[in-house]
Enzyme design. Structure first.
Site, PDB file in Angstrom:
ATOM      1  CG  ASP A  63      -2.006  -1.030   1.167  1.00 17.89           C
ATOM      2  OD1 ASP A  63      -2.343  -1.473   0.059  1.00 17.89           O
ATOM      3  OD2 ASP A  63      -2.535  -1.404   2.243  1.00 17.89           O
ATOM      4  CE1 TYR A 124       4.491  -6.219   3.740  1.00 14.98           C
ATOM      5  CE2 TYR A 124       3.818  -8.521   3.751  1.00 14.98           C
ATOM      6  CZ  TYR A 124       3.892  -7.299   3.122  1.00 14.98           C
ATOM      7  OH  TYR A 124       3.346  -7.143   1.871  1.00 14.98           O
TER       8      TYR A 124
END
Length: 284
Positions: A63, A124
């Protein structure tokens, strides 16, 4: 769906990283917004002196504002273009790309490789500090400031209740036709000597906003607003809870993407394209 490379083309794997601060995410968008995909595709077209744009496929779309240290993509190039340019392509891209995105490696991919569907996990890291003075100015674009003291042990206790295969609908932004079933392989938090807390989040795949929502729930536990069993109860309820906040994107970095051995790539592609469902309980 076949993933065979078209005759006359070569599939090339790219390993890359970027600072997401000034990007409107990975994927190309209408309206001229700056994206990572757009920058790399434009640079690739320029340095190969090609008339057409060769489209990238990425391991995981990030994003706006999210960073990547170990992103992976692939592109199918005409064999003659690859043969002419591959020896100097990396250096030429370095000279053409803006400084907030780098391609570190370019190589012909093994048979069956697909940057998205071949991946078996993505890892992540989310970084946050509860230092009462705030974030080091040199790290402000990569670390979230949380202005309540955080109990890392309580956060780890809560995290353990979320591991495994579940329907993460309570932590995802729903998309039509897409499943929210995922296998969360790792979720753990460590406070470093500098006081920064790093959350490691690894799963076979992630649905939209999943990592940032999970971190939002854990922060609510860490600062004492909710007990450690609350994130698990939210998961079991299967619906979005207004108390689960999607934390800001700048603390999130895609660190690494994992792939199976070359001989297992085709099988993984097929498996990853199948829409999953959870096993149902027996009648008795």
């Amino acid at each position: 769906m076949s993933d065979e490379v078209q005759p006359g083309y070569v599939r090339v794997r790219l390993d890359l990283s970027y600072d997401g601060t000034e990007f409107s995410g990975w994927a190309k968008q209408a309206g001229g917004r700056r994206t990572v995909q757009g920058e790399i595709e434009d640079a690739l077209r320029t340095v190969t002196r090609s008339r057409e744009t060769y489209e990238l496929t990425v391991a995981g779309r990030t994003d706006a504002g999210v960073h990547a240290r170990g992103q992976v993509a692939h592109v199918d190039l005409p064999r003659e273009v690859w043969a002419e340019h591959h020896g100097k392509l990396l250096k030429r891209l370095a000279g053409r790309l803006p400084k907030d995105v780098r391609v570190w490696a370019l190589r012909e991919a093994p048979s069956g490789f697909n940057a998205r569907f071949s991946a078996v996990w993505r890892r992540y890291a989310y970084r946050v500090t509860d230092n009462p003075g705030g974030v080091d100015p040199l790290l402000r674009g990569h670390v979230l400031w949380h202005d309540w003291p955080l109990d890392v042990d309580a956060m780890n206790e809560a995290a353990r209740g979320l591991l495994g295969e579940h329907d993460f609908a309570a932590y995802c932004k729903k998309r039509d036709g897409a499943t929210t079933i995922r296998t969360l392989q790792e979720l753990s938090l460590v406070r470093g000597e500098d006081g920064i807390i790093t959350a490691t989040v690894r799963a076979d795949a992630f649905c939209h906003n999943m990592v940032r929502s999970l971190i939002g729930a854990l922060l609510f536990v860490g600062d004492g607003h909710r007990p450690p069993d609350w994130p698990r109860k939210v998961l079991a309820a299967g619906v979005r809870d207004s108390a689960v906040h999607v934390v800001r994107p700048h603390g999130l970095t895609l660190e690494e993407v994992g792939y199976p051995a070359d001989e297992l790539l085709a099988a993984r592609n097929k498996e990853a394209r199948n829409k999953r469902s959870l096993p149902t309980a027996g009648c008795c």
